[in-house]
Design a protein around this motif. Sequence first.
Motif, PDB file in Angstrom:
ATOM      1  N   THR A 105      18.500 -10.965   3.170  1.00 24.77           N
ATOM      2  CA  THR A 105      18.623 -12.315   3.737  1.00 24.77           C
ATOM      3  C   THR A 105      19.432 -12.364   5.035  1.00 24.77           C
ATOM      4  N   ALA A 106      20.005 -11.228   5.452  1.00 20.95           N
ATOM      5  CA  ALA A 106      20.820 -11.219   6.672  1.00 20.95           C
ATOM      6  C   ALA A 106      19.951 -10.927   7.885  1.00 20.95           C
ATOM      7  N   GLY A 107      20.092 -11.750   8.925  1.00 23.04           N
ATOM      8  CA  GLY A 107      19.453 -11.451  10.203  1.00 23.04           C
ATOM      9  C   GLY A 107      17.948 -11.625  10.233  1.00 23.04           C
ATOM     10  N   ALA A 108      17.336 -10.864  11.166  1.00 25.83           N
ATOM     11  CA  ALA A 108      15.913 -11.022  11.465  1.00 25.83           C
ATOM     12  C   ALA A 108      15.035 -10.493  10.331  1.00 25.83           C
ATOM     13  N   VAL A 109      13.754 -10.876  10.400  1.00 22.89           N
ATOM     14  CA  VAL A 109      12.776 -10.400   9.423  1.00 22.89           C
ATOM     15  C   VAL A 109      12.707  -8.871   9.500  1.00 22.89           C
ATOM     16  N   ILE A 110      12.650  -8.227   8.340  1.00 21.04           N
ATOM     17  CA  ILE A 110      12.680  -6.773   8.295  1.00 21.04           C
ATOM     18  C   ILE A 110      11.323  -6.196   8.682  1.00 21.04           C
ATOM     19  N   LYS A 111      11.320  -5.350   9.701  1.00 23.59           N
ATOM     20  CA  LYS A 111      10.130  -4.600  10.105  1.00 23.59           C
ATOM     21  C   LYS A 111      10.632  -3.236  10.564  1.00 23.59           C
ATOM     22  N   ASN A 112       9.924  -2.196  10.242  1.00 21.78           N
ATOM     23  CA  ASN A 112      10.422  -0.856  10.510  1.00 21.78           C
ATOM     24  C   ASN A 112       9.658  -0.113  11.594  1.00 21.78           C
ATOM     25  N   GLU A 113       8.354   0.041  11.412  1.00 20.34           N
ATOM     26  CA  GLU A 113       7.578   0.769  12.411  1.00 20.34           C
ATOM     27  C   GLU A 113       7.657   0.078  13.773  1.00 20.34           C
ATOM     28  N   ILE A 114       7.574   0.885  14.823  1.00 24.52           N
ATOM     29  CA  ILE A 114       7.576   0.340  16.177  1.00 24.52           C
ATOM     30  C   ILE A 114       6.413  -0.640  16.323  1.00 24.52           C
ATOM     31  N   LYS A 140      12.407  13.244  17.088  1.00 26.38           N
ATOM     32  CA  LYS A 140      11.820  12.977  15.763  1.00 26.38           C
ATOM     33  C   LYS A 140      10.914  11.742  15.792  1.00 26.38           C
ATOM     34  N   LEU A 141      11.305  10.736  16.569  1.00 27.90           N
ATOM     35  CA  LEU A 141      10.450   9.560  16.715  1.00 27.90           C
ATOM     36  C   LEU A 141       9.156   9.921  17.439  1.00 27.90           C
ATOM     37  N   ALA A 142       9.287  10.738  18.499  1.00 28.52           N
ATOM     38  CA  ALA A 142       8.103  11.189  19.233  1.00 28.52           C
ATOM     39  C   ALA A 142       7.159  11.954  18.300  1.00 28.52           C
ATOM     40  N   GLU A 242      10.883  -2.500  22.481  1.00 25.21           N
ATOM     41  CA  GLU A 242      11.830  -2.185  21.416  1.00 25.21           C
ATOM     42  C   GLU A 242      13.076  -1.547  22.035  1.00 25.21           C
ATOM     43  N   SER A 243      14.232  -1.842  21.446  1.00 22.33           N
ATOM     44  CA  SER A 243      15.489  -1.207  21.871  1.00 22.33           C
ATOM     45  C   SER A 243      16.226  -0.756  20.614  1.00 22.33           C
ATOM     46  N   THR A 266      23.237  -5.213  25.532  1.00 20.81           N
ATOM     47  CA  THR A 266      21.770  -5.161  25.624  1.00 20.81           C
ATOM     48  C   THR A 266      21.151  -5.661  24.331  1.00 20.81           C
ATOM     49  N   PRO A 267      20.015  -6.351  24.401  1.00 21.24           N
ATOM     50  CA  PRO A 267      19.361  -6.806  23.170  1.00 21.24           C
ATOM     51  C   PRO A 267      18.928  -5.606  22.320  1.00 21.24           C
ATOM     52  N   LEU A 268      19.114  -5.679  21.017  1.00 22.99           N
ATOM     53  CA  LEU A 268      18.717  -4.604  20.106  1.00 22.99           C
ATOM     54  C   LEU A 268      17.664  -5.126  19.129  1.00 22.99           C
ATOM     55  N   THR A 269      16.614  -4.334  18.918  1.00 21.02           N
ATOM     56  CA  THR A 269      15.598  -4.714  17.935  1.00 21.02           C
ATOM     57  C   THR A 269      15.708  -3.881  16.663  1.00 21.02           C
ATOM     58  N   GLY A 270      16.515  -2.838  16.702  1.00 15.09           N
ATOM     59  CA  GLY A 270      16.652  -2.022  15.507  1.00 15.09           C
ATOM     60  C   GLY A 270      17.705  -0.949  15.659  1.00 15.09           C
TER      61      GLY A 270
END
Length: 326
Positions: A105-114, A140-142, A242-243, A266-270
């Motif tokens: 319930t904390a913060g933004a809607v949970i989404k994981n994949e880019i 590892k993300l690449a 994404e950041s 800076t804005p962070l998305t994850g």
Amino acid sequence: MGLFSFLKKKFSKKPDAATETYAKGMEKSRAAFASRLDELSKRYSSVNQAYFEELEQILIESDVGVDLSLRLIEKLLDASKEQKISEPGKINEMLIDEMFVSYATAGAVIKNEIQFAPEGPTVLLVVGVNGVGKTTSIAKLAYRYQKQGKSVLLVAGDTFRAGALEQLQVWADRLHCPIVLGKPNGDPASVAYDGAKYAKEHKIDLMIVDTAGRLQTKANLMQELGKINRVLAKEIPGAPHESFLIIDATTGQNGVLQAKAFKDVTPLTGIVITKMDGTSKGGIILSIRDELGVPVRFVGLGEKMEDLQEFDLDKYLYGLLLGDKA
């Protein structure tokens, strides 16, 4: 059905590879948290003030964070009085339920994949202080998105740290993916511009931009990241899409402070948590979510490329609480 029972039922069959990675990667955290909860419940026939004080200490020492720990204990105290619950085992199960609710319930809607842009290159900006595993996480993300059939471009925007360009070049060679390099001590925004031009010309799916991790010069960092963001947005609509902030789990509450500082500039998305397998303080994930409202998107549970896992709350709680006991 309580969450504890739900997890036991969900993972009662032989776990899949990802679940086993969580179980193995969180052994230290499980020993410091679940084992202590179990030991605590065995020492008390019924809960009292001393029990809740020890429970609070376990939460804080697991890096759940002081504020969240106090709120969780307060909710448990109220619930135990209202529902007349005195059994330690039931109180512990209520705690797990509350931990789940606090994250969900904390913060933004949970989404994981880019989240990929509908057209053109998708740009991922990666920030974090030096030494947290930023370059390895980028690799590892690449690797992860190459496995999904995406074309990936690495952009070496950390032009200030000695060896940073060479380190990313080594990973680009191993992954057989293109890389845009700048000159040592050059303008990172200029490198980002060159990367954006390359990504558009070569129809790249995912462009990952490394950045300098000089948090001690906060004003300069804000200016630098702001310039990079502006250059990227001018060249590619909506960029950076994404950041991600990279945080080393072994730094505990210092990692939370780093997250707060970066969120200011800076804005962070994850958030990507590295070295989770090397810490006994797995509660940092709950603490970050609670204090920043930014979701953990990926978690590093080992050294192998496949050990960077999409964050899954059920698997995380399974690894933290049950593991091979399920």
